[in-house]
Write an enzyme that holds these catalytic residues in place. Structure first.
Site, PDB file in Angstrom:
ATOM      1  N   HIS A 200      60.579  25.620 -16.376  1.00 25.72           N
ATOM      2  CA  HIS A 200      59.641  26.494 -16.979  1.00 25.72           C
ATOM      3  C   HIS A 200      59.260  27.457 -15.957  1.00 25.72           C
ATOM      4  O   HIS A 200      59.064  26.983 -14.770  1.00 25.72           O
ATOM      5  CB  HIS A 200      58.300  25.848 -17.735  1.00 25.72           C
ATOM      6  CG  HIS A 200      57.834  24.822 -16.795  1.00 25.72           C
ATOM      7  ND1 HIS A 200      58.439  23.486 -16.642  1.00 25.72           N
ATOM      8  CD2 HIS A 200      56.882  24.732 -16.288  1.00 25.72           C
ATOM      9  CE1 HIS A 200      57.525  22.836 -15.808  1.00 25.72           C
ATOM     10  NE2 HIS A 200      56.608  23.664 -15.619  1.00 25.72           N
TER      11      HIS A 200
ATOM     12  N   HIS B 210      56.294  29.590 -14.643  1.00 33.35           N
ATOM     13  CA  HIS B 210      54.740  30.033 -15.000  1.00 33.35           C
ATOM     14  C   HIS B 210      54.685  31.661 -14.460  1.00 33.35           C
ATOM     15  O   HIS B 210      55.125  31.907 -13.487  1.00 33.35           O
ATOM     16  CB  HIS B 210      53.812  29.361 -13.562  1.00 33.35           C
ATOM     17  CG  HIS B 210      53.967  27.885 -13.946  1.00 33.35           C
ATOM     18  ND1 HIS B 210      52.886  27.098 -14.790  1.00 33.35           N
ATOM     19  CD2 HIS B 210      54.715  26.748 -13.458  1.00 33.35           C
ATOM     20  CE1 HIS B 210      53.185  25.766 -14.610  1.00 33.35           C
ATOM     21  NE2 HIS B 210      54.169  25.519 -13.935  1.00 33.35           N
TER      22      HIS B 210
END
Ligand code: AMP
Ligand code: ZN
Length: 139
Positions: free
Chosen positions: A102, A104
């Site tokens: 992922h 951010h």
């Protein structure tokens, strides 16, 4: 497609766990981080499961990252922030808690709680070239 039945972001991607979605397509999705380090903190993930970015096929990464310009722009416009950090952690020591790749997207505003330390160092003579050789040799 790789799926880990125990992975919280695989469950988000499948819609089995609710999320505040920002965008999605067949390759990727973006949703609000439930533990924001700044208001407007968004996560961008590939839909399939890979633990760390070095495991990802380049095409899958490209299909995820193609959303980044619009996403960063939208976070900037919606929050009125002055800057944006894009961060991606690999491994516990690097701060990774959820083992599904992922990115951010973190809006930065004056006085915000999120800061990080950037302890720029220097190499002894020859060490940088030695490490560059070693890294090139591992490509
Ligand atoms: P990292 O430390 O890079 O693995 O970051 C994991 C991030 O996932 C943290 O910022 C958490 O707040 C966020 N997070 C964990 N579970 C959820 C969830 N169900 N929905 C949205 N964000 C989540
Ligand atoms: Zn996953």
């Amino acid at each position: 497609m790789n799926i880990d039945p125990d992975c919280i972001f695989c469950k988000v991607a499948a819609g089995d766990i609710p999320s505040a979605k920002i965008l999605e397509d067949e390759a990727a999705l973006a949703f609000m981080d439930i533990g924001p380090v700044a208001p407007g903190h968004v996560l961008l993930i590939p839909r399939p499961h890979w633990s760390t970015v070095d495991q990802m096929p380049p095409d899958a990464l490209a299909a995820t990252m193609r959303h980044l310009p619009a996403l960063v722009g939208a976070v900037r416009s919606a929050t009125g922030c002055e800057g944006v950090n894009v961060l991606q952690n690999n491994g516990r020591l690097a701060g990774q808690v959820v083992d599904h790749v992922h990115f951010h997207v973190i809006p930065r505003s004056p006085g915000g709680a999120f800061t990080f330390n950037w302890p720029a160092g220097e190499y002894p003579e020859g060490r940088m070239e030695q490490l560059a050789d070693a890294i090139r040799g591992c490509l």
